[in-house]
Scaffold this motif. Structure first.
Motif, PDB file in Angstrom:
ATOM      1  N   GLY A 149       0.829  -1.213   0.000  1.00 34.36           N
ATOM      2  CA  GLY A 149       0.000   0.000   0.000  1.00 34.36           C
ATOM      3  C   GLY A 149       0.859   1.256   0.000  1.00 34.36           C
ATOM      4  N   ILE A 150       1.889   1.268   0.847  1.00 35.64           N
ATOM      5  CA  ILE A 150       2.769   2.442   0.914  1.00 35.64           C
ATOM      6  C   ILE A 150       3.503   2.630  -0.423  1.00 35.64           C
ATOM      7  CG2 ILE A 150       4.925   3.295   1.958  1.00 35.64           C
ATOM      8  CD1 ILE A 150       2.650   3.829   3.820  1.00 35.64           C
ATOM      9  N   ILE A 193       1.123   4.169  -2.723  1.00 35.30           N
ATOM     10  CA  ILE A 193       0.915   5.572  -2.333  1.00 35.30           C
ATOM     11  C   ILE A 193       2.038   6.441  -2.910  1.00 35.30           C
ATOM     12  CG2 ILE A 193       1.226   7.072  -0.298  1.00 35.30           C
ATOM     13  CD1 ILE A 193      -0.698   5.160   1.204  1.00 35.30           C
ATOM     14  N   LEU A 250      -7.755   5.499  -0.135  1.00 36.79           N
ATOM     15  CA  LEU A 250      -6.454   5.965   0.358  1.00 36.79           C
ATOM     16  C   LEU A 250      -6.555   6.554   1.755  1.00 36.79           C
ATOM     17  CD1 LEU A 250      -5.084   7.728  -2.852  1.00 36.79           C
ATOM     18  CD2 LEU A 250      -4.193   5.647  -1.804  1.00 36.79           C
ATOM     19  N   ASN A 251      -7.679   7.210   2.032  1.00 35.13           N
ATOM     20  CA  ASN A 251      -7.831   7.867   3.332  1.00 35.13           C
ATOM     21  C   ASN A 251      -7.709   6.861   4.472  1.00 35.13           C
ATOM     22  OD1 ASN A 251      -8.456  10.051   5.121  1.00 35.13           O
ATOM     23  ND2 ASN A 251     -10.501   9.193   5.313  1.00 35.13           N
ATOM     24  N   PHE A 256      -3.841   4.909   4.179  1.00 28.84           N
ATOM     25  CA  PHE A 256      -2.679   5.677   4.618  1.00 28.84           C
ATOM     26  C   PHE A 256      -2.427   5.503   6.117  1.00 28.84           C
ATOM     27  CE2 PHE A 256      -0.146   9.338   5.745  1.00 28.84           C
ATOM     28  CZ  PHE A 256       0.614   9.608   4.623  1.00 28.84           C
ATOM     29  N   GLY A 269      -2.876  11.839   5.955  1.00 29.33           N
ATOM     30  CA  GLY A 269      -3.505  10.869   5.061  1.00 29.33           C
ATOM     31  C   GLY A 269      -4.714  11.459   4.371  1.00 29.33           C
ATOM     32  N   TYR A 320      -3.481  13.976   1.803  1.00 29.12           N
ATOM     33  CA  TYR A 320      -2.928  13.237   0.666  1.00 29.12           C
ATOM     34  C   TYR A 320      -4.054  12.695  -0.222  1.00 29.12           C
ATOM     35  CZ  TYR A 320      -1.012   9.258  -1.865  1.00 29.12           C
ATOM     36  OH  TYR A 320      -0.695   8.360  -2.846  1.00 29.12           O
ATOM     37  N   SER A 321      -5.076  12.098   0.427  1.00 27.21           N
ATOM     38  CA  SER A 321      -6.181  11.500  -0.338  1.00 27.21           C
ATOM     39  C   SER A 321      -6.927  12.559  -1.135  1.00 27.21           C
ATOM     40  CB  SER A 321      -7.163  10.810   0.601  1.00 27.21           C
ATOM     41  OG  SER A 321      -6.478  10.014   1.508  1.00 27.21           O
ATOM     42  N   MET A 351      -4.858  13.598  -4.109  1.00 30.61           N
ATOM     43  CA  MET A 351      -4.879  12.577  -5.160  1.00 30.61           C
ATOM     44  C   MET A 351      -6.212  12.612  -5.905  1.00 30.61           C
ATOM     45  SD  MET A 351      -2.047  11.106  -5.399  1.00 30.61           S
ATOM     46  CE  MET A 351      -0.813  12.079  -4.579  1.00 30.61           C
TER      47      MET A 351
END
Lengths: 222, 258
Positions: free
Chosen positions: A22-23, A26, A171-172, A175, A197, A200-201, A204
């Motif tokens: 996952g990372i 990301i 992603l939320n 993360f 997170g 970031y989400s 994106m």
């Protein structure tokens, strides 16, 4: 090596694989977004970026294979966990109280993940295939025009925008969940990680989503 | 409503044994808002018995929220809608007149139903046998402050040790995962000097047994923490993950023997 396989097959190990892959994904998305945003700098810049990538094709291929493996591990493990987790509760509750004790992001990872998988297939089949194996426009190195042409369709763009919102939702949770899985849940910093997170989400979802929105509503004049 | 009592419709899970199919049975009760949830079930059972009917089987012991015996899923939430209490501490004043209440047993493959609302939770005992202890010869009484433990560490360990092993975390988890329970038991020792010698062997053994018993994995939904009657923190799960990975990397043992 037996101990390693056994460790990775344990309930914690499977989570560890989800978190590591996952990372990686990301981080990949950040690079992918930066690349895509060059679309906003006009046809010349974007077409040059893609052409430059062509010159380092062998390296790109290696990265693509690694990426494919990461995706396979992430998806395979996710489905496996989902099946095993369902088996852990053979009889369901008559009243589902999960909305009272868990947020919607964490409860829907397999559903949002499935949508993202469908998106991924469509995305690879259209863009990746055309960029790598050719199409009338990409053969002339008119990559920008190919993107613009693809997003003319309301249905196609709408699907992209919806998928990007779903990606943000996925992603939320992913993360902050990865940090928890690694054991990095510190009283002081974890609320910061959750906010990071979420930011970031949103970046994106908005970043990737802005491309079909732009070509659908603002590009048409040219 | 008469003299402040409220009327409730109950839908209670009835199952005659582990291998029998179960279903919901409807009951109507009139109960004082001051009664606890278990007192309400007592009254219902008295009434059923006086009519020569079979009472509803449920478990309880201390009835003050410290033994972890009473565990029911009430309207989809283990221990009911009020946070940080056990079923026995839930009072009927939290329900309104004419409410319908669904009462189910904890549901997990590792917690088979014994009868009606009673589930077998010996899976937790098996996890404890695997490492939920400190094996030292106690010897004589140590001098006071011979082992220095910072107040914060002692408090954190005590917070983890506050777990009463009721199983609400498993019941709340969409994956029926026992991570919160196991991590609390791992943490209470991992935080204290007495737990250090066996720290990394313990976590491997307890996780192995947990997996073998058919509990699910963790999705980090944190539903367990929300429903835990003792408010055990999911930071314990993070600690367990950390210890487990460190153990796997550092331990010279190729196989975990339980």
């Amino acid at each position: 090596m037996g101990w390693l396989l056994e460790s990775l097959n344990s309930s914690l190990g499977k989570k560890f694989i989800m978190a590591v892959t996952g990372i990686c994904l990301i981080l990949f998305l950040i690079i992918h977004l930066i690349n895509n945003l060059t679309l906003f700098l006009g046809p010349e810049v974007f077409n040059n970026v893609v052409k430059n990538l062509e010159t380092i094709k062998p390296l790109v291929r290696v990265v693509e294979v690694i990426l494919l493996l990461i995706f396979i591990f992430h998806i395979f493990n996710g489905i496996r966990l989902w099946i095993e987790n369902r088996q852990a509760r053979p009889e369901r509750y008559a009243v589902n109280g999960s909305s009272k004790n868990a947020d919607v992001f964490s409860r829907t990872m397999v559903q949002t993940g499935s949508v993202i998988f469908v998106f991924l297939v469509v995305h690879l089949q259209t863009f990746w295939y055309a960029f790598n194996f050719g199409s009338p426009l990409t053969d002339l190195h008119k990559y920008y025009e190919f993107v613009a042409d693809s997003f003319k369709s309301y249905a196609y763009s709408g699907f992209y925008i919806a998928a990007m919102i779903i990606l943000g939702v996925h992603l939320n949770h992913g993360f902050q969940s990865a940090f928890q899985t690694f054991g990095w849940n510190h009283k002081k910093y974890f609320s910061f990680i959750k906010i990071l997170g979420a930011v970031y989400s949103i970046i994106m979802a908005v970043g990737f989503g802005s491309i079909p929105v732009y070509f659908l509503f603002f590009y048409g004049g040219n | 409503m008469s003299d402040g009592r409220i009327n409730l419709k109950l839908k209670i899970w009835k199952q005659s044994g582990p291998n029998f199919p179960g279903s919901f049975a409807d009951f109507e009760v009139q109960v004082s808002p001051d009664a606890s949830f278990l007192e309400m079930l007592d009254e219902l059972n008295n009434d059923l018995e006086s009519k020569g009917l079979e009472p509803v089987a449920f478990e309880s012991d201390c009835r003050e929220g410290i033994c972890g015996t009473c565990g029911l899923v009430i309207n989809g939430q283990p221990h009911g809608p009020i946070p940080k209490i056990a079923t026995c501490q839930l009072h009927m004043r939290n329900f309104k007149d004419e409410d319908t209440i669904w009462v189910e047993p904890f549901r997990a493959k590792a917690f088979p139903v014994v009868k009606d609302l009673i589930v077998k939770r010996s899976a937790f005992d098996k996890i404890m046998y695997a490492g939920g202890f400190v094996s030292v010869n106690t010897g004589g009484v140590p001098d006071a402050n011979a082992i220095l433990i910072p107040k914060e560490k002692a408090a954190e360990s005590f917070d983890a040790a506050a777990c009463i092993g009721c199983g609400a975390c498993v019941a709340a988890c969409k994956n029926a995962s026992a991570m919160l329970f196991v991590s609390a038991k791992v943490s209470q020792f991992a935080l204290l000097p007495q737990g250090q010698p066996e720290r990394y062997e313990r976590v491997q053994k307890m996780v192995k047994v947990m997996d073998d018993l058919g509990f699910g994995s963790c999705t980090n939904t944190y539903a367990c923490e929300a429903e835990c009657p003792k408010g055990i923190s999911v930071r314990n799960i993070a600690r367990m993950n950390r210890d487990y990975f460190v153990a796997k990397v550092k331990s010279a043992n190729l196989e975990v023997e339980v």
